[in-house]
Design an enzyme around this catalytic site. Structure first.
Site, PDB file in Angstrom:
ATOM      1  N   VAL A   1       0.798  -1.270   0.168  1.00  0.00           N
ATOM      2  CA  VAL A   1      -0.002  -0.206   0.078  1.00  0.00           C
ATOM      3  C   VAL A   1       0.848   1.388   0.085  1.00  0.00           C
ATOM      4  O   VAL A   1       0.117   2.206  -0.010  1.00  0.00           O
ATOM      5  CB  VAL A   1      -0.893  -0.124   1.152  1.00  0.00           C
ATOM      6  N   TYR A   2       2.075   1.285   0.110  1.00  0.00           N
ATOM      7  CA  TYR A   2       2.838   2.309   0.175  1.00  0.00           C
ATOM      8  C   TYR A   2       2.901   3.148  -1.407  1.00  0.00           C
ATOM      9  O   TYR A   2       3.277   2.417  -2.321  1.00  0.00           O
ATOM     10  CB  TYR A   2       4.471   2.117   0.227  1.00  0.00           C
TER      11      TYR A   2
END
Length: 321
Positions: free
Chosen positions: A52-53
Site C-alpha cells: 500500500v505504500y
C-alpha cells in the site's frame, strides 16, 4: 555493516534496514536509486516496502531498480500485505483470498518470483487466524515466499499467531520502537523473545523528532511541515519527548556525533532488536543514519537514556514482585 540472525531462523540480515514508504511519492526513482546504491555499498541488505505504500508505487520503483542497478540476490526483499487499498472483496484484509491476491500483486509490481520476508501488516479481527496462517503457509510452500513475519501485532496477538499449529514459523515482527515509544517492552518484546521472533523497529528516530530538528520550530522541508505527515510527527512533540531529545543531544555532543546516530544506536542494540528500519528524504539523510554503524554507546550514556525514557510498568508485567 554487521549482520544479525532474524529471530530463530537461518536468515541473516543487515542490522539496519532501508525503508521505502515514500518511494514513488515524495521520493522519485532517481533519488530512490541513489539511496539503494548507498545502502548496499555500505553493506546493507534488508530493504522493506509494502503493497500500500504510494498505492503500490513504492514496490514498482523498487522493482525497477533490481537487476540492472542492484543484483536481486544482494538484498533481502521484504514487503507486507493486509492493509486495505480499496473496497473490493480481495483489496485488503487477512482472508486467504485477499492475502494471495495481494501477494501476486506485489510479485508483479516488484518484478520478482519470490519475496524473502512477507509480513502481515496488521491483525485482522474479522478473519480467523487459522485462515490467515494457512494462506501464509501456502505462500511459503508454493515458493513465492521464503520467510514470514508480522507487523503492529499486540503482545497477545503475536503470541497467539506464533503458538498456532502451522507449517510456518514467524521470524519477525515490525513495530514502532524508539526512545520516544517503548510501549512494546511491556508485552510484545517478552512474547517475541519467548517465541524466537526478531524485532524490526519502524520509526526508530521517533518519527524524526529524535534528530533534534524540531527543538526550535518546524523546518519547512520536514515531515512536520507536510499536511500529509504533520499529525504523524505531532504525536511525539510533547514535553516528555523534549526532555528525551535534550538528553540525546547532550549525549551526541559528548560523543562528537549526531543525535540521529545516538538515537539509532540506542534502539539498534536493545534486547531482541535485529534491525531498525530507517527511511530517508534523500541520500544525504540516509548517510547520516549509516554513520550510526560506527557508534556503540558507552554503558553510562545508555543507562542515562534508559532512565530518561523509561515507561511505567506494573501488574501484570512485574508479577511476581
Amino acid at each position: 555493516m554487521e549482520n544479525r540472525q532474524l529471530g530463530a531462523s537461518g536468515l541473516r540480515v543487515s542490522r539496519m534496514g532501508l525503508g521505502t514508504m515514500s518511494w514513488g511519492t515524495g521520493t522519485d526513482a532517481e533519488e530512490a536509486a541513489s539511496q539503494l546504491v548507498a545502502f548496499v555499498d555500505a553493506g546493507g541488505t534488508l530493504v522493506d516496502t509494502a503493497d500500500v505504500y504510494g498505492d503500490g508505487e513504492s514496490e514498482r520503483v523498487l522493482g525497477s531498480l533490481l537487476g540492472d542497478l542492484v543484483p536481486r540476490t544482494d538484498i533481502v526483499l521484504a514487503t507486507k500485505a493486509v492493509a486495505r487499498s480499496g473496497d473490493g472483496p480481495f483489496s485488503g484484509g487477512a482472508s486467504r483470498g485477499a492475502l494471495l491476491t495481494a501477494l501476486d500483486g506485489s510479485l508483479r509490481r516488484l518484478g520478482v518470483d519470490h519475496i524473502d520476508l512477507w509480513q502481515l501488516h496488521a491483525w485482522d479481527s474479522a478473519v480467523p487466524i487459522e485462515e490467515t496462517l494457512s494462506a501464509v503457509e501456502f505462500a511459503v510452500t508454493s515458493g513465492k515466499v521464503r520467510y514470514a513475519g508480522v507487523s503492529n501485532y499486540s503482545g497477545w496477538q503475536l503470541a497467539t499467531a506464533a503458538a498456532m499449529p502451522s507449517g510456518v514459523r514467524l521470524v519477525s515482527t515490525q513495530m514502532e520502537y524508539s526512545l520516544l515509544q517503548r510501549g512494546i517492552e511491556r508485552e510484545v518484546l517478552p512474547a517475541a523473545e519467548h517465541h524466537g521472533i526478531g524485532i524490526l523497529p519502524w520509526a526508530p528516530l521517533g518519527r524524526g523528532v529524535l534528530t533534534g530538528k524540531y527543538r526550535t520550530g518546524t523546518p519547512a522541508d520536514s515531515r512536520g511541515a507536510s499536511p500529509t505527515y504533520a499529525g504523524y510527527v505531532e504525536q511525539h512533540r510533547t514535553e516528555r519527548a523534549a526532555r528525551i531529545v535534550q538528553a540525546v543531544v547532550t549525549a551526541a555532543d559528548g560523543l562528537g556525533t549526531s543525535p540521529l546516530a545516538v538515537a539509532l544506536a540506542w534502539v539498534r542494540d536493545r534486547p531482541g532488536v535485529v534491525a531498525p528500519v530507517v527511511g530517508a528524504r534523500d541520500t544525504g539523510q540516509l548517510t547520516g543514519s549509516l554513520i550510526a554503524e560506527e557508534i556503540t554507546l558507552p554503558p553510562a550514556i545508555r543507562s542515562a537514556l534508559d532512565d530518561v525514557s523509561s515507561i511505567e510498568t506494573g501488574y501484570p508485567e512485574r508479577w511476581p514482585h
